[in-house]
Design a protein around this motif. Structure first.
Motif, PDB file in Angstrom:
ATOM      1  N   LEU A 141       0.830  -1.193   0.000  1.00 32.26           N
ATOM      2  CA  LEU A 141       0.000   0.000   0.000  1.00 32.26           C
ATOM      3  C   LEU A 141       0.869   1.248   0.000  1.00 32.26           C
ATOM      4  CD1 LEU A 141      -3.076  -0.145   0.216  1.00 32.26           C
ATOM      5  CD2 LEU A 141      -2.871   0.344   2.632  1.00 32.26           C
ATOM      6  N   LYS A 142       2.014   1.102   0.592  1.00 27.52           N
ATOM      7  CA  LYS A 142       2.944   2.214   0.756  1.00 27.52           C
ATOM      8  C   LYS A 142       3.675   2.473  -0.573  1.00 27.52           C
ATOM      9  CE  LYS A 142       5.572   4.814   3.525  1.00 27.52           C
ATOM     10  NZ  LYS A 142       4.976   6.119   3.768  1.00 27.52           N
ATOM     11  N   GLY A 143       3.821   3.738  -0.928  1.00 23.96           N
ATOM     12  CA  GLY A 143       4.539   4.080  -2.155  1.00 23.96           C
ATOM     13  C   GLY A 143       6.040   4.179  -1.912  1.00 23.96           C
ATOM     14  N   ASP A 185       0.740  -0.496 -12.985  1.00 22.24           N
ATOM     15  CA  ASP A 185       0.752   0.815 -12.342  1.00 22.24           C
ATOM     16  C   ASP A 185       0.673   1.927 -13.386  1.00 22.24           C
ATOM     17  OD1 ASP A 185       1.199   3.079 -10.842  1.00 22.24           O
ATOM     18  OD2 ASP A 185       2.863   2.233  -9.708  1.00 22.24           O
ATOM     19  N   GLN A 198      -9.425   2.713 -14.114  1.00 23.58           N
ATOM     20  CA  GLN A 198      -9.599   2.244 -12.748  1.00 23.58           C
ATOM     21  C   GLN A 198     -10.987   2.606 -12.208  1.00 23.58           C
ATOM     22  OE1 GLN A 198      -5.886   1.552 -10.143  1.00 23.58           O
ATOM     23  NE2 GLN A 198      -6.238   3.734 -10.377  1.00 23.58           N
ATOM     24  N   CYS A 231       2.493  -3.905  -9.060  1.00 20.35           N
ATOM     25  CA  CYS A 231       1.217  -3.293  -8.708  1.00 20.35           C
ATOM     26  C   CYS A 231       1.395  -1.845  -8.239  1.00 20.35           C
ATOM     27  CB  CYS A 231       0.539  -4.112  -7.608  1.00 20.35           C
ATOM     28  SG  CYS A 231       0.078  -5.761  -8.172  1.00 20.35           S
ATOM     29  N   PRO A 288       0.683   1.431  -5.714  1.00 21.87           N
ATOM     30  CA  PRO A 288       0.636   1.472  -4.246  1.00 21.87           C
ATOM     31  C   PRO A 288      -0.790   1.639  -3.723  1.00 21.87           C
ATOM     32  CG  PRO A 288       1.444   3.557  -5.115  1.00 21.87           C
ATOM     33  CD  PRO A 288       1.244   2.658  -6.294  1.00 21.87           C
ATOM     34  N   SER A 289      -1.621   0.641  -3.953  1.00 20.01           N
ATOM     35  CA  SER A 289      -3.005   0.673  -3.466  1.00 20.01           C
ATOM     36  C   SER A 289      -3.518  -0.753  -3.491  1.00 20.01           C
ATOM     37  CB  SER A 289      -3.870   1.542  -4.389  1.00 20.01           C
ATOM     38  OG  SER A 289      -3.969   0.923  -5.650  1.00 20.01           O
ATOM     39  N   LEU A 290      -4.646  -0.973  -2.821  1.00 23.18           N
ATOM     40  CA  LEU A 290      -5.280  -2.286  -2.899  1.00 23.18           C
ATOM     41  C   LEU A 290      -6.633  -2.117  -3.574  1.00 23.18           C
ATOM     42  CD1 LEU A 290      -4.626  -4.251   0.436  1.00 23.18           C
ATOM     43  CD2 LEU A 290      -3.724  -4.723  -1.829  1.00 23.18           C
ATOM     44  N   GLY A 291      -6.613  -1.506  -4.746  1.00 22.97           N
ATOM     45  CA  GLY A 291      -7.846  -1.270  -5.498  1.00 22.97           C
ATOM     46  C   GLY A 291      -8.075  -2.371  -6.513  1.00 22.97           C
ATOM     47  N   THR A 342      -5.002  -3.676  -8.628  1.00 19.28           N
ATOM     48  CA  THR A 342      -4.130  -4.580  -7.876  1.00 19.28           C
ATOM     49  C   THR A 342      -4.819  -5.930  -7.670  1.00 19.28           C
ATOM     50  OG1 THR A 342      -3.045  -2.744  -6.764  1.00 19.28           O
ATOM     51  CG2 THR A 342      -2.889  -4.889  -5.691  1.00 19.28           C
ATOM     52  N   ILE A 354      -2.670  -5.325   5.427  1.00 20.51           N
ATOM     53  CA  ILE A 354      -2.622  -5.659   3.997  1.00 20.51           C
ATOM     54  C   ILE A 354      -2.735  -7.173   3.827  1.00 20.51           C
ATOM     55  CG2 ILE A 354      -1.170  -5.634   1.921  1.00 20.51           C
ATOM     56  CD1 ILE A 354       0.137  -3.066   3.091  1.00 20.51           C
TER      57      ILE A 354
END
Ligand SMILES: Nc1ncnc2c1ncn2[C@@H]1O[C@H](COP(=O)(O)OP(=O)(O)OP(=O)(O)O)[C@@H](O)[C@H]1O
Ligand SMILES: [Mg+2]
Length: 282
Positions: free
Chosen positions: A10-12, A41, A112, A150, A152-155, A158, A185
């Motif tokens: 999740l972290k960039g 990405d 997205q 992926c 940096p998100s859990l959308g 991803t 996560i």
């Protein structure tokens, strides 16, 4: 069938893209595997690292990126030419062949949003997290490994990567803010897998950008090892100026030249561990 692994956090800025590209090059180079990198990405960092900006612009203009794959699926499918979109022989490292790329595009940002409101079809048969898996099914036997970089998100994007993955790798910097949230996560990914009756294995955490002189890094590394919710790879990737240079698309002969000796060895050892875990279950 290819072993599919997603690189998530999740972290960039923790090294997802660097890890994806380096491990893919090691797998295709010294370990001799046939590898596909899928860039999910919209920042297109892995894409630009592997093919350079100019070649990417042409590919994007021709509608041959993962964004166009999703867009095609959203409008009913059947027009996207996956085989033309997958570029063989990318990376610009002389000693590495057998590395292919499905590039990304900035246009993925808009897609997205459309994906989350996609019509579900009759009997909810169309699921927006299955698009990538369905699209890549016909080419999976042509590769030994697929690595998915992926955002940096859990959308939803991803989750498209995770849906087709047997496991995931999570790079992190050993500092307080970067390691915060790792258990959440993992829980989220486990719940996602459960919803499809599949196990998406946490293959391990990669400690990246480690500074041996840093008190914070050492304390955090210690804390991670003591109470990690996931296995931690033994290989630690040190912070190194060579990594910034490796991000530039510049043809070279060897991976040692590209990454510098120390980083080369770290990524080679990390790749050996990932191989061991996935191909031999150790
Ligand atoms: N071991 C390292 N030593 C020094 N710099 C590094 C290292 N790993 C990554 N970097 C640098 O840190 C920055 C972020 O790395 P990278 O793009 O791989 O992270 P990311 O997690 O993919 O980021 P994002 O979340 O934006 O996709 C880049 O400039 C990269 O070159
Ligand atoms: Mg990235």
């Amino acid at each position: 069938m290819a072993a599919v692994v997603s690189v998530i956090n999740l972290k960039g800025g923790v090294g997802k893209t660097t890890t994806t590209v380096a491990v893919a090059q090691m797998l295709a180079g010294p370990f001799g595997r046939r590898v596909l990198v899928v860039d999910l990405d919209p920042q297109t960092n892995a894409t630009v690292m592997l093919m350079g900006e100019r070649a990417w612009a042409a590919q994007n203009a021709a509608g041959l990126t993962v964004a166009h794959l999703f867009r095609d699926a959203l409008s009913g499918g059947g027009r996207f030419d996956l085989r033309r979109a997958i570029l063989p022989g990318v990376g610009g490292v002389g000693e590495v062949d057998g590395l292919a790329l499905l590039p990304s595009s900035l246009e993925l940002i808009e897609i997205q949003e459309q994906l989350s409101s996609m019509p579900r079809g009759e009997f909810y048969a169309a699921n927006p997290v299955e698009i990538l898996r369905h699209a890549l099914q016909p080419v999976l036997h042509e590769f030994d490994w697929v690595l998915v970089d992926c955002p940096p998100s859990l959308g939803i994007v991803t989750f498209n990567g995770l849906r087709m993955s047997r496991g995931y790798v999570m790079p992190t910097i050993p500092d307080v803010l970067s390691t915060y949230g790792v258990p959440q996560i993992m829980r989220r990914v486990r719940m996602f897998g459960d919803a499809f009756d599949t196990r998406i294995e946490p293959l391990g955490i990669v400690v990246n950008k480690y500074r041996a002189q840093s008190t914070v890094h050492n304390a955090q590394l210690h804390a991670l090892v003591a109470a990690s919710p996931a296995p931690i790879f033994r290989t630690i990737v040190p912070e190194s100026n060579d990594v910034a240079g490796a991000a530039e698309f510049r043809p070279v002969s060897t991976l040692r030249q590209k990454w510098g000796a120390r980083t080369y060895e770290a990524y080679r050892d990390l790749t050996a561990e990932i191989l061991q875990r996935v191909e031999y279950g150790a």
